[in-house]
Scaffold this motif. Structure first.
Motif, PDB file in Angstrom:
ATOM      1  N   GLY A 127     -64.944  12.173 118.581  1.00  0.00           N
ATOM      2  CA  GLY A 127     -63.485  12.030 118.534  1.00  0.00           C
ATOM      3  C   GLY A 127     -62.861  12.424 117.209  1.00  0.00           C
ATOM      4  N   GLY A 128     -63.675  12.841 116.257  1.00  0.00           N
ATOM      5  CA  GLY A 128     -63.147  13.168 114.932  1.00  0.00           C
ATOM      6  C   GLY A 128     -62.990  14.659 114.726  1.00  0.00           C
ATOM      7  N   THR A 129     -62.831  15.035 113.462  1.00  0.00           N
ATOM      8  CA  THR A 129     -62.727  16.455 113.119  1.00  0.00           C
ATOM      9  C   THR A 129     -63.782  16.795 112.075  1.00  0.00           C
ATOM     10  OG1 THR A 129     -61.022  15.899 111.501  1.00  0.00           O
ATOM     11  CG2 THR A 129     -60.260  16.702 113.642  1.00  0.00           C
ATOM     12  N   LEU A 130     -63.985  18.093 111.888  1.00  0.00           N
ATOM     13  CA  LEU A 130     -65.022  18.581 110.982  1.00  0.00           C
ATOM     14  C   LEU A 130     -64.780  18.134 109.551  1.00  0.00           C
ATOM     15  CD1 LEU A 130     -65.763  22.378 111.611  1.00  0.00           C
ATOM     16  CD2 LEU A 130     -67.405  20.473 111.668  1.00  0.00           C
ATOM     17  N   PHE A 131     -65.840  17.653 108.919  1.00  0.00           N
ATOM     18  CA  PHE A 131     -65.825  17.391 107.480  1.00  0.00           C
ATOM     19  C   PHE A 131     -66.893  18.268 106.839  1.00  0.00           C
ATOM     20  CE2 PHE A 131     -68.159  15.632 103.952  1.00  0.00           C
ATOM     21  CZ  PHE A 131     -67.158  15.445 103.016  1.00  0.00           C
ATOM     22  N   MET A 132     -66.551  18.890 105.718  1.00  0.00           N
ATOM     23  CA  MET A 132     -67.565  19.693 105.017  1.00  0.00           C
ATOM     24  C   MET A 132     -67.421  19.525 103.514  1.00  0.00           C
ATOM     25  SD  MET A 132     -68.356  23.768 105.283  1.00  0.00           S
ATOM     26  CE  MET A 132     -66.813  24.285 104.555  1.00  0.00           C
ATOM     27  N   ASP A 133     -68.535  19.230 102.860  1.00  0.00           N
ATOM     28  CA  ASP A 133     -68.593  19.263 101.404  1.00  0.00           C
ATOM     29  C   ASP A 133     -68.924  20.710 101.030  1.00  0.00           C
ATOM     30  OD1 ASP A 133     -69.276  19.222  98.735  1.00  0.00           O
ATOM     31  OD2 ASP A 133     -70.392  17.339  98.849  1.00  0.00           O
ATOM     32  N   GLY A 134     -67.870  21.531 100.963  1.00  0.00           N
ATOM     33  CA  GLY A 134     -68.021  22.980 100.851  1.00  0.00           C
ATOM     34  C   GLY A 134     -68.887  23.418  99.684  1.00  0.00           C
TER      35      GLY A 134
END
Ligand code: UT7
Length: 308
Positions: A191-198
């Motif tokens: 149910g969430g959205t993408l998280f990225m430690d770029g």
């Protein structure tokens, strides 16, 4: 011994093209920043993972001169399935009008390379032709108001028909890797959205791509001078350049399509491969280095000798 060869290829992208300038209308960003930091100029957004996969698969079947009835099984690499249950592959199978097994592989951006290795295994134990597809609709799990992630994602699909050959076939070497202790670097909860430690993903990506590509070359008894074309996951042009440079593969022997498609996760390698094929950059006997990395973290490389 039964090996593999690729006999058909095709892609599908949504009609809607979103340029960096379009992005800058709603986000605090600019074409200059996005091009300089990522190499992306535009991306296609929209569609469904199964819809794009069906379209790409039909193009690949036509290019192979195969009918759906002639394909034994279907493997779909995706990290954005249309639903959690069922998997998306059976929907694609039904949409194409084929029979046989159909299942999803979620290895994030390494999915297509994981898939190719899996398909080689299926064929080694007796399967006939297999459709391998990478299809993604990353925009559906992305907060398009978050400039850190919205500017890099793209939607699309690429498919190949993989067929058995007598003898060793095209897959000269491969490796598949994962490190679940790094799952916090790139994730999307239910149910969430993408998280990225770029920044951290960037650092790790260059290191693991170089390590796994070098291992694949060593296992195949090849050096960088023997690699005709590097077909890498398209996450950031700077990652591709840094990895190619460390591997000793010149830039004119790498495939870059991120400028037109953005980061399409498991679709990016088949999109790049298709581009190289339709532009006449692949010849009989060429050694292709396919290499992917992404959430998990996962990473994988394969060296494939093109046999027309
Ligand atoms: O697909 C597999 C996995 N994914 C990847 O491999 C992606 C790997 N990572 C990357 O490609 C890069 O880290 C990004 C493209 C995501 C980000 O580039 P970066 O050079 O690492 O930028 P950053 O996150 O360090 O941000 C630098 C600055 C920050 O501002 P301050 O703190 O220096 O003032 C950000 O707030 O750039 C700012 N920024 C932006 N500015 C304009 C971040 N995103 C944007 C943006 N437009 N879209």
């Amino acid at each position: 011994m039964r090996g593999i060869r690729i006999t058909g290829w095709g892609i599908a992208v949504p009609d809607k093209v979103v340029t960096n300038d379009d992005m800058a209308v709603r986000l605090d960003t600019s074409d200059e920043w996005i091009v300089e930091r990522t190499g992306i100029r535009e991306r296609h957004l929209g569609g469904t993972t199964s819809g794009l996969a069906i379209e790409a698969a039909q193009a690949a079947l036509a290019s192979a001169g195969r009918t759906p009835e002639e394909i034994d099984h279907l493997v779909l690499a995706t990290t954005t399935p249309d639903s959690i249950v069922p998997g998306t592959a059976p929907t694609v199978q039904h949409g194409i009008g084929m029979r046989g097994g159909a299942f999803d592989i979620n290895a994030a951006c390494s999915g297509f390379v994981y898939g190719l290795i899996t398909v080689a295994g299926l064929i080694a134990v007796g399967s006939g032709p297999v459709l391998l597809i990478g299809s993604e609709t990353l925009s559906r799990i992305t907060d398009m108001d978050d400039r850190k992630i919205a500017i890099i994602v793209g939607d699309g699909a690429g498919a190949v028909v993989v067929e058995p050959v007598d003898g060793p076939g095209g897959l000269l070497s491969w490796n598949m890797n994962a490190d679940g202790s790094l799952k916090h670097l790139l994730k999307c909860e239910h149910g969430g959205t993408l998280f990225m430690d770029g920044k951290e993903v960037f650092r790790k990506a260059v290191r693991v791509v170089v390590e796994s590509a070098e291992r694949a070359m060593a296992d195949a008894g090849l050096g960088p001078e023997d690699i005709s074309l590097m077909v890498p996951h398209q996450a950031n042009v700077r990652i591709i350049q840094a990895a190619a440079q460390r591997l000793g593969i010149p830039e004119d022997r790498t495939v870059v399509v991120i400028d037109r498609y953005g980061n399409t996760s498991s679709a990016s390698i088949p999109l790049a491969l298709n581009d190289a094929l339709v532009n006449g950059r692949v010849h009989d006997g060429d050694n292709l280095l396919l290499t992917g990395f992404g959430g998990g973290m996962t990473w994988a490389s394969a060296i494939f000798r093109w046999n027309a």
